[in-house]
Design a protein around this motif. Structure first.
Motif, PDB file in Angstrom:
ATOM      1  N   ASP A 216       1.119   9.223 -12.424  1.00  0.00           N
ATOM      2  CA  ASP A 216       1.053  10.403 -11.567  1.00  0.00           C
ATOM      3  C   ASP A 216       1.971  11.463 -12.163  1.00  0.00           C
ATOM      4  O   ASP A 216       3.202  11.337 -12.139  1.00  0.00           O
ATOM      5  N   SER A 253       2.870   6.020  -5.933  1.00  0.00           N
ATOM      6  CA  SER A 253       2.782   7.294  -5.217  1.00  0.00           C
ATOM      7  C   SER A 253       1.496   7.345  -4.395  1.00  0.00           C
ATOM      8  O   SER A 253       0.613   6.490  -4.508  1.00  0.00           O
ATOM      9  N   ARG A 255      -1.177   9.100  -4.475  1.00  0.00           N
ATOM     10  CA  ARG A 255      -2.485   9.231  -5.112  1.00  0.00           C
ATOM     11  C   ARG A 255      -2.979   7.908  -5.707  1.00  0.00           C
ATOM     12  O   ARG A 255      -4.138   7.802  -6.093  1.00  0.00           O
ATOM     13  N   MET A 256      -2.113   6.904  -5.779  1.00  0.00           N
ATOM     14  CA  MET A 256      -2.491   5.636  -6.389  1.00  0.00           C
ATOM     15  C   MET A 256      -2.976   4.646  -5.340  1.00  0.00           C
ATOM     16  O   MET A 256      -2.414   4.553  -4.251  1.00  0.00           O
TER      17      MET A 256
END
Length: 364
Positions: A216, A253, A255-256
């Motif tokens: 990220d 994070s 987005r993962m």
């Protein structure tokens, strides 16, 4: 205002509140600073049966900001001088927890005392299980009554507002053998059973470091923490190891999606014959850059909001209200045997918190 902030911070450092011991002494000292506040005590016992206390305090009407800090510290590993000295030298406070979190804790106490409306969320076990924050989210009637519009989570950020951070998943893999005198050939060493699983952990670590799909760019470093600790539980060199444990802290994070990695771990554990325990904290907190609370904190601090790789109670407290992480001190000296924080930075933190407590919310 708050000329004794450094003295209070030093006194808190001198009170041992490592996560493995009870925090009741420091909680009682903190409560002595809360005259004029409604105070709620949330007592519980941790997994080892150790008595713990969380404090929620409030005064003024509902809908203001809450300030949060944790009362526990990491162990004193590596210290060669007294970790609990609370020594002040050249305007700098030294000692275990001086930056994380006794200094910031003192700063939010002094700020709240000077504000007509304030909510305080004072937790423990932040360094381990986030159990204190979970107690607040699950049980606190006072925090629901206070209905904060946002929470400022005090952690060492050099007074830069942090809008998001990674959360962790703790993985524990356990292999079992048979204990015996190693010369007899009668035992079975658990390490030999664990090694094939460790090879898979090594491969996952490489994937996280090398594959852009698992990174990220909004974070520094862009790759996730995948930290391995091994434990033979004190077995002597001439004894076959009965229990071998591998523990991994994996941080990711927002987005993962960690599901494929966890499935890979579960599959490898099954193939290698090791027991696997997976403990997750809350989802990674992350507010957009244009969120009103983020804009409000950035304007007051004079610094742009950012993200950080470490975790905080915000992973749990975000269920109560939006969170921004903001506090004095340098994360680079936290959890080290030379932990310290400048008193001038604690003073600046107190003033910044008070500005935000008394300020006008940013428009949506």
């Amino acid at each position: 205002m708050g000329n004794d902030l450094g003295a209070l911070a030093a006194e808190l450092v001198r009170t041992d509140s490592r996560s493995a011991v009870s925090n009741l002494a420091v909680a009682e000292r903190v409560e002595a600073e809360l005259a004029g506040f409604a105070v709620e005590r949330l007592d519980y016992a941790d997994a080892a049966g150790v008595a713990k206390r969380v404090i929620v305090a409030h005064r003024g009407g509902p809908g203001g900001l809450a300030l949060s800090a944790h009362m526990d510290t990491v162990p004193e590993t590596g210290w060669t001088e007294d970790p609990w000295s609370g020594a002040i030298r050249g305007g700098v406070l030294h000692g275990l927890g001086s930056a994380d979190m006794k200094g910031p804790l003192a700063a939010i106490l002094r700020a709240a005392q000077a504000a007509p409306r304030a909510t305080l969320i004072l937790t423990t076990d932040e360094e381990t299980t986030k159990a204190g924050a979970r107690e607040v989210a699950a049980r606190s009637a006072l925090v629901r009554q206070a209905a904060p519009r946002g929470i400022l989570v005090a952690e060492p950020t050099r007074l830069a507002p942090v809008r998001g951070h990674r959360s962790h998943i703790n993985v524990t893999a356990t292999a079992r053998g048979v204990q015996a005198h190693s010369s007899t050939g009668l035992g079975s060493n658990a390490n030999w059973a664990l090694i094939p699983f460790l090879m898979e952990l090594r491969a996952i670590h490489a994937t996280l470091r090398e594959d852009p799909a698992w990174q990220d760019a909004a974070y520094d470093p862009p790759f996730s923490d995948f930290n391995l600790v091994l434990d033979n539980h004190g077995t002597a060199i001439n004894v076959t190891v009965p229990v071998a444990t591998a523990r991994v802290k994996f941080r990711y994070s927002r987005r993962m999606d960690p599901a494929p990695l966890l499935a890979r771990l579960e599959r490898a554990a099954g193939e290698c014959g090791v027991a696997l325990d997976i403990a997750r904290e809350g989802l990674p907190p992350e507010l957009p850059e244009d969120h009103p609370l983020v804009r409000e904190c950035a304007a007051a601090a004079g610094q742009a909001a950012r993200t950080v790789p470490f975790g905080t109670d915000a992973s749990i407290l975000q269920d109560i209200a939006p969170c921004v992480i903001l506090g004095p001190g340098d994360i680079g000296v936290a959890h080290t045997p030379h932990e310290r924080v400048a008193l001038a930075e604690l003073d600046a933190a107190r003033d910044l918190y008070l500005t935000l407590l008394n300020g006008t919310p940013a428009s949506p």
